[in-house]
Each structure stands twice: as C-alpha cells, then as structure tokens.
Design a protein around this motif. Structure first.
Motif, mmCIF file in Angstrom:
data_model
loop_
_atom_site.group_PDB
_atom_site.id
_atom_site.type_symbol
_atom_site.label_atom_id
_atom_site.label_comp_id
_atom_site.label_asym_id
_atom_site.label_seq_id
_atom_site.Cartn_x
_atom_site.Cartn_y
_atom_site.Cartn_z
ATOM 1 N N THR A 152 7.849 -42.690 -7.402
ATOM 2 C CA THR A 152 7.421 -43.197 -8.723
ATOM 3 C C THR A 152 6.324 -42.304 -9.294
ATOM 4 N N ARG A 153 5.422 -41.831 -8.429
ATOM 5 C CA ARG A 153 4.357 -40.955 -8.912
ATOM 6 C C ARG A 153 4.935 -39.639 -9.425
ATOM 7 N N ARG A 154 5.951 -39.149 -8.735
ATOM 8 C CA ARG A 154 6.608 -37.907 -9.175
ATOM 9 C C ARG A 154 7.240 -38.117 -10.556
ATOM 10 N N PHE A 179 -2.546 -51.994 -8.780
ATOM 11 C CA PHE A 179 -2.637 -50.552 -8.634
ATOM 12 C C PHE A 179 -3.512 -49.987 -9.735
ATOM 13 N N SER A 180 -4.600 -49.340 -9.339
ATOM 14 C CA SER A 180 -5.519 -48.700 -10.278
ATOM 15 C C SER A 180 -6.454 -47.835 -9.456
ATOM 16 N N ASP A 181 -7.640 -47.549 -9.951
ATOM 17 C CA ASP A 181 -8.629 -46.817 -9.161
ATOM 18 C C ASP A 181 -10.013 -47.265 -9.575
ATOM 19 N N ILE A 182 -10.978 -47.133 -8.653
ATOM 20 C CA ILE A 182 -12.343 -47.528 -9.020
ATOM 21 C C ILE A 182 -12.935 -46.594 -10.085
ATOM 22 N N GLU A 230 8.612 -44.563 -1.581
ATOM 23 C CA GLU A 230 8.923 -45.069 -2.928
ATOM 24 C C GLU A 230 7.741 -44.884 -3.882
ATOM 25 N N TYR A 231 6.500 -44.943 -3.346
ATOM 26 C CA TYR A 231 5.319 -44.650 -4.176
ATOM 27 C C TYR A 231 5.338 -43.179 -4.610
ATOM 28 N N ARG A 232 5.599 -42.291 -3.645
ATOM 29 C CA ARG A 232 5.588 -40.860 -3.976
ATOM 30 C C ARG A 232 6.646 -40.543 -5.029
ATOM 31 N N GLY A 271 -9.821 -51.845 8.540
ATOM 32 C CA GLY A 271 -11.255 -51.723 8.283
ATOM 33 C C GLY A 271 -11.569 -50.749 7.157
ATOM 34 N N HIS A 272 -10.563 -50.004 6.683
ATOM 35 C CA HIS A 272 -10.669 -49.166 5.487
ATOM 36 C C HIS A 272 -9.249 -48.857 5.043
ATOM 37 N N GLY A 273 -9.087 -48.082 3.964
ATOM 38 C CA GLY A 273 -7.754 -47.865 3.409
ATOM 39 C C GLY A 273 -6.794 -47.183 4.374
ATOM 40 N N MET A 303 -5.675 -52.612 2.650
ATOM 41 C CA MET A 303 -6.355 -51.809 1.639
ATOM 42 C C MET A 303 -5.554 -50.536 1.395
ATOM 43 N N ARG A 304 -5.348 -50.208 0.124
ATOM 44 C CA ARG A 304 -4.514 -49.077 -0.327
ATOM 45 C C ARG A 304 -3.047 -49.273 0.045
ATOM 46 N N GLN A 305 -2.591 -50.546 0.009
ATOM 47 C CA GLN A 305 -1.204 -50.805 0.433
ATOM 48 C C GLN A 305 -0.178 -50.141 -0.477
ATOM 49 N N ALA A 306 -0.523 -49.929 -1.758
ATOM 50 C CA ALA A 306 0.352 -49.150 -2.639
ATOM 51 C C ALA A 306 -0.187 -47.730 -2.609
ATOM 52 N N GLY A 307 0.512 -46.835 -1.941
ATOM 53 C CA GLY A 307 -0.046 -45.489 -1.836
ATOM 54 C C GLY A 307 0.890 -44.500 -1.184
ATOM 55 N N ARG A 308 0.329 -43.335 -0.887
ATOM 56 C CA ARG A 308 1.161 -42.180 -0.539
ATOM 57 C C ARG A 308 1.911 -42.283 0.782
ATOM 58 N N TYR A 309 1.562 -43.248 1.660
ATOM 59 C CA TYR A 309 2.329 -43.384 2.915
ATOM 60 C C TYR A 309 3.723 -43.936 2.628
ATOM 61 N N ASP A 368 -17.589 -51.136 -1.891
ATOM 62 C CA ASP A 368 -18.851 -50.394 -1.810
ATOM 63 C C ASP A 368 -18.687 -49.344 -0.711
ATOM 64 N N THR A 369 -17.827 -48.393 -0.990
ATOM 65 C CA THR A 369 -17.413 -47.416 0.022
ATOM 66 C C THR A 369 -18.590 -46.628 0.588
ATOM 67 N N TRP A 370 -19.625 -46.417 -0.232
ATOM 68 C CA TRP A 370 -20.731 -45.562 0.225
ATOM 69 C C TRP A 370 -22.029 -46.318 0.472
ATOM 70 N N VAL A 421 -22.492 -42.825 -7.086
ATOM 71 C CA VAL A 421 -22.323 -41.680 -6.167
ATOM 72 C C VAL A 421 -21.316 -40.694 -6.764
ATOM 73 N N TYR A 422 -20.147 -41.209 -7.171
ATOM 74 C CA TYR A 422 -19.123 -40.302 -7.710
ATOM 75 C C TYR A 422 -19.548 -39.693 -9.045
ATOM 76 N N MET A 423 -20.257 -40.477 -9.866
ATOM 77 C CA MET A 423 -20.642 -39.979 -11.198
ATOM 78 C C MET A 423 -21.667 -38.853 -11.095
ATOM 79 N N ASP A 471 1.895 -37.713 -12.882
ATOM 80 C CA ASP A 471 0.611 -37.644 -12.168
ATOM 81 C C ASP A 471 0.016 -39.042 -11.981
ATOM 82 N N PHE A 472 -1.012 -39.070 -11.167
ATOM 83 C CA PHE A 472 -1.649 -40.321 -10.761
ATOM 84 C C PHE A 472 -2.202 -41.119 -11.954
ATOM 85 N N LEU A 473 -2.877 -40.422 -12.878
ATOM 86 C CA LEU A 473 -3.519 -41.160 -13.978
ATOM 87 C C LEU A 473 -2.496 -41.761 -14.933
HETATM 88 O O1 CP3 Z 1 -5.416 -50.873 -2.509
HETATM 89 C C1 CP3 Z 1 -4.508 -50.557 -3.306
HETATM 90 O O2 CP3 Z 1 -3.329 -50.370 -2.962
HETATM 91 C C2 CP3 Z 1 -4.850 -50.445 -4.784
HETATM 92 C C3 CP3 Z 1 -5.020 -49.113 -5.222
HETATM 93 C C4 CP3 Z 1 -6.333 -48.377 -5.015
HETATM 94 C C5 CP3 Z 1 -6.403 -46.976 -5.217
HETATM 95 N N1 CP3 Z 1 -7.708 -46.616 -5.133
HETATM 96 C C6 CP3 Z 1 -5.273 -46.113 -5.517
HETATM 97 C C7 CP3 Z 1 -5.396 -44.679 -5.247
HETATM 98 C C8 CP3 Z 1 -7.617 -48.817 -4.716
HETATM 99 C C9 CP3 Z 1 -8.116 -50.205 -4.338
HETATM 100 C C10 CP3 Z 1 -8.482 -47.696 -4.811
HETATM 101 C C11 CP3 Z 1 -9.931 -47.787 -4.630
HETATM 102 C C12 CP3 Z 1 -10.697 -46.557 -4.479
HETATM 103 N N2 CP3 Z 1 -10.547 -45.372 -5.134
HETATM 104 C C13 CP3 Z 1 -11.838 -46.449 -3.657
HETATM 105 C C14 CP3 Z 1 -12.434 -47.576 -2.855
HETATM 106 C C15 CP3 Z 1 -11.692 -47.844 -1.615
HETATM 107 C C16 CP3 Z 1 -11.904 -46.820 -0.553
HETATM 108 O O3 CP3 Z 1 -10.904 -46.249 -0.136
HETATM 109 O O4 CP3 Z 1 -13.039 -46.651 -0.114
HETATM 110 C C17 CP3 Z 1 -12.328 -45.148 -3.786
HETATM 111 C C18 CP3 Z 1 -13.519 -44.554 -3.055
HETATM 112 C C19 CP3 Z 1 -11.518 -44.482 -4.737
HETATM 113 C C20 CP3 Z 1 -11.692 -43.093 -5.261
HETATM 114 C C21 CP3 Z 1 -10.519 -42.284 -4.967
HETATM 115 N N3 CP3 Z 1 -9.305 -42.407 -5.603
HETATM 116 C C22 CP3 Z 1 -10.403 -41.255 -4.004
HETATM 117 C C23 CP3 Z 1 -11.511 -40.823 -3.076
HETATM 118 C C24 CP3 Z 1 -9.092 -40.764 -4.103
HETATM 119 C C25 CP3 Z 1 -8.488 -39.586 -3.387
HETATM 120 C C26 CP3 Z 1 -7.972 -39.996 -2.078
HETATM 121 C C27 CP3 Z 1 -7.176 -38.890 -1.457
HETATM 122 O O5 CP3 Z 1 -6.932 -39.049 -0.245
HETATM 123 O O6 CP3 Z 1 -6.786 -37.915 -2.125
HETATM 124 C C28 CP3 Z 1 -8.415 -41.519 -5.080
HETATM 125 C C29 CP3 Z 1 -7.016 -41.386 -5.492
HETATM 126 C C30 CP3 Z 1 -6.134 -42.574 -5.234
HETATM 127 N N4 CP3 Z 1 -6.432 -43.859 -5.576
HETATM 128 C C31 CP3 Z 1 -4.839 -42.544 -4.657
HETATM 129 C C32 CP3 Z 1 -4.354 -43.857 -4.682
HETATM 130 C C33 CP3 Z 1 -3.002 -44.336 -4.257
HETATM 131 C C34 CP3 Z 1 -4.116 -41.310 -4.199
HETATM 132 C C35 CP3 Z 1 -3.757 -40.540 -5.424
HETATM 133 C C36 CP3 Z 1 -2.408 -39.923 -5.367
HETATM 134 O O7 CP3 Z 1 -1.390 -40.639 -5.516
HETATM 135 O O8 CP3 Z 1 -2.399 -38.703 -5.187
#
Ligand code: CP3
Length: 351
Positions: free
Chosen positions: A39-41, A75-78, A35-37, A324-326, A26-32, A208-210, A153-155, A45-47
């Motif tokens: 491409t994001r640069r 790669f997207s966001d909920i 190469e992700y950091r 068990g989580h991202g 979970m969150r395998q494409a991300g800031r750790y 269903d994170t929450w 919850v987020y809304m 920005d993220f969006l």
């Molecule tokens: O899994 C994957 O690799 C796909 C990408 C993915 C992202 N968000 C990218 C992301 C997925 C599946 C999500 C889901 C997501 N987003 C959830 C559900 C999963 C979970 O972790 O419970 C939730 C709650 C979100 C909402 C969200 N988006 C939060 C709380 C944050 C901030 C996290 C932080 O630590 O700052 C994000 C941003 C986000 N979504 C990032 C990524 C890679 C980091 C943004 C960045 O690059 O700065």
C-alpha cells in the motif's frame, strides 16, 4: 461513543472482569507486513499514506485482518504536529524523518503557531472518522500523540537519527526557551487529542519515546509535568476516554506517572511487570512489555516469554499485553501470530 463488540481493552484499563488479557502491538501497521509495504508503494510515500484518509484507514485495518487483535491504532505519525507548525517534515529512505526547518533559536519558537486540529490536521481527523466507520464497533480505535518533550527533541534535533547533543544543550543553556516550546506543544497536543476523541477514538496514548534520556528532576520538570497537564485537560474535555502514558525508559518513575491520574502506564521490557504492579497498586492499569527482539526467538521461546509476563502480572484485570516498544521492520509476521495466540491461550487462567 458507539458501543464496542470487543471491549476487552477498555475493560482491562478500567480493571473490570474479562475472559482473557487483551493484546495489541505498538507499530502494528508497519513495514514488517508485506501488505503495508504494498500500500505504501502504491501511495508513493509515507506522508501521502498519512494524508489520504482512505489509505490511512486501509493500513490501520491490515493487521486486524491477519491477527485477532483487541485494538486498532490509527495510522499516522507523532511528527504531524510539528509539520503542521511549519517545520516541513520529510521521510527520507534509510534516514527516517527529517525537518527542513528545525528549531535553532528562541525566536524560531516565538514564531510557532498553534495548529487547528480540524483544519491544519483535518486529514488525521478524517482518517479517524473513516476508520471508526469501517471498524463499526468491532474493536476500539486508539488515537495517539507524541509527548511535548519527545516532539521538542525531534523539533530541535531536526532528525530521528541523532546523538541528542542539540536538545540536551538546549535544555541546559536555553531552559526558558525550551519551556516556551513545551508550553505551546502542550496546548497543541491537548487540542489534537481532544479532537481525536471527538472524532471517535475510544482511548488515547501519549508516546514519550525520549523521556528516558532525562535524569529524575529533568524528567519531572520537562516531560511528566507537561503530560500531566494534558491528562488533566483531557479528563476535563473528554472524561470518558482513557489515557495511556508511555515513557520509554520510565521504569524508575512509575509512581510519579501514576500520580498524573492517567488510566494506564505503558512499560518497556526492562521492567518486571509484577514489580510494576506492586508499585502502582490499583491506581492504574499496565500495558506491555515483551522485548521487541523476543519476536526473533523460536516459537517455544516466544510462548515461554509470553507466559512469563502473564504469570508475573498475575491474577485479575488491569493488564494490556503489548511489546515494550514498537515492532521492528524485519520481524517475521508468523512470529507475531505465535505471540498473539500465546496471550489468548495462556491468559485465560488468570481471569
Ligand atoms: O502503532 C501504529 O501502528 C501506528 C502508527 C505509528 C507510526 N509512528 C507509523 C510509522 C505510530 C504510533 C508512530 C509513532 C511514532 N513515530 C513514534 C513514537 C513511538 C516510538 O516508536 O517510539 C516516533 C518516535 C515516531 C517518529 C518516527 N516515525 C520515526 C523515528 C520513524 C522512522 C522509523 C524507521 O525505522 O525508519 C517514523 C516513520 C514511521 N512511522 C513508519 C511508520 C510505519 C515507517 C515509515 C515507512 O513506512 O517507511
């Protein structure tokens, strides 16, 4: 659906014979990942990253170049659904996601429009199509959404760093309004996931994170009930696509979650996966469940923990290895290799 060269994930979900346990993160494409950091640069920005299909495809593929993973996740966001409903999503450095127009009243809810997945969220569908093309059947692509409850919850909270006071108060005092919001989110999520399936993903996951914030009657009523409706709608619209439900903190409700007829349940690290398997039997597959902080341990300790989870699940198909989580942003990418190699090496004996 194009036929897959590596279909371990799909076979594990269907409990068909496989050579070893499939793994993704979970969150395998991300800031750790550096190469992700980078491409994001470049994107700024993220969006922009989310909204540019070629860049979303690129970061989706990055972890697969490094590791022998059995799935990609788009790669997207909920939070793109609430954004498409007009809440105005911003990602603030060191704060995380923030909505410019959070929900504060019933009249805000009655003004919300149902987003059209191919129009308002067409950039996500384009990212899926581009990525499916690039993957060329090498591994399945997973599509995902937040659950209606988690999106609500987020809304209502308006930001990710929160004490949940607003949503819990809303749930107590404005229950009818909350159900109206969950209703429109259920319709949006079902349409959105159906569109992702039609755009080419091979499996769908609901985060269903929450869910775990709730007591049992509230969980069944505010979270699970709406996820069940989405599962039912998906099995009518795109019956060949398996669904994974993940309620963080949902260990006490595994039997209820299995009752939705989802294909697999994601479990966090607070549950023993062997107990979970006994409880749900053959009804669903299980996904999980290494503690994300275990990736801070030594190589030997990571291997031991992986071996422990595989042993606890035991013999046969029906397990997708995951955290068990991202994954957290400060994890060393080398530790991820240790985990993935351990799954490949230790799981063969159980198949
Ligand atoms: O899994 C994957 O690799 C796909 C990408 C993915 C992202 N968000 C990218 C992301 C997925 C599946 C999500 C889901 C997501 N987003 C959830 C559900 C999963 C979970 O972790 O419970 C939730 C709650 C979100 C909402 C969200 N988006 C939060 C709380 C944050 C901030 C996290 C932080 O630590 O700052 C994000 C941003 C986000 N979504 C990032 C990524 C890679 C980091 C943004 C960045 O690059 O700065």
């Amino acid at each position: 659906m194009t036929s897959l060269k590596n279909d371990r994930l799909i076979r594990a979900i269907r409990k068909q014979a496989i050579d070893r346990t499939p793994v993704w993160i979970m969150r395998q494409a991300g800031r750790y990942l550096p190469e992700y950091r980078e491409t994001r640069r470049q994107a700024g920005d993220f969006l922009t990253l989310c909204r540019t299909p070629e860049l979303a495809c690129e970061v989706t593929l990055q972890p697969l170049r490094r590791y022998d993973l059995d799935a990609a996740i788009i790669f997207s966001d909920i939070l793109v659904i609430p954004d498409a409903m007009g809440l105005g999503l911003r990602m603030e450095e060191s704060v995380g996601p923030v909505f410019e127009n959070p929900i504060t009243s019933g009249s805000d809810i009655r003004k919300l429009a149902l987003p059209d997945p191919e129009d308002d969220l067409g950039y996500v569908m384009d990212a899926v199509r581009t990525t499916v093309n690039s993957l060329d059947g090498s591994v399945p692509l997973i599509g995902f959404s937040g659950s209606p409850w988690t999106l609500a919850v987020y809304m209502i909270e308006g930001r990710s760093k929160t004490d949940f006071a607003k949503i819990l108060n809303f749930a107590k005092t404005r229950t009818e309004d909350l159900h109206q919001l969950l209703e429109i989110l259920t319709l949006s999520v079902a349409e959105y996931l159906t569109a992702k399936a039609r755009a080419g993903v091979s499996a769908l996951m609901i985060f269903d994170t929450w869910g775990g914030l709730l007591d049992t009657p509230q969980y069944l009523n505010l979270s699970l009930r709406y996820m069940q409706r989405i599962v039912e709608e998906l099995s009518a619209q795109v019956p060949e696509i398996p669904t994974i439900l993940f309620s963080k903190g949902g260990g006490k409700w595994l039997e209820n979650i299995a009752d939705t007829k989802c294909s697999a349940i994601g479990i966090d690290w607070t549950v023993d996966i062997g107990d979970a398997r006994q409880r749900v039997g053959d009804r669903v597959a299980l996904q999980g469940n290494l503690d994300p902080d275990s990736l801070r341990l030594s190589e030997d300790q990571i291997e031991q923990q992986v071996a422990g989870i595989l042993e606890s699940f035991g013999y046969g198909s029906g397990h997708i290895f995951n955290l068990g989580h991202g994954i957290k942003p400060d994890i060393d990418p080398e530790k991820v290799s240790v985990m993935i190699n351990a799954v490949a090496n230790y799981s063969k004996r159980y198949h």
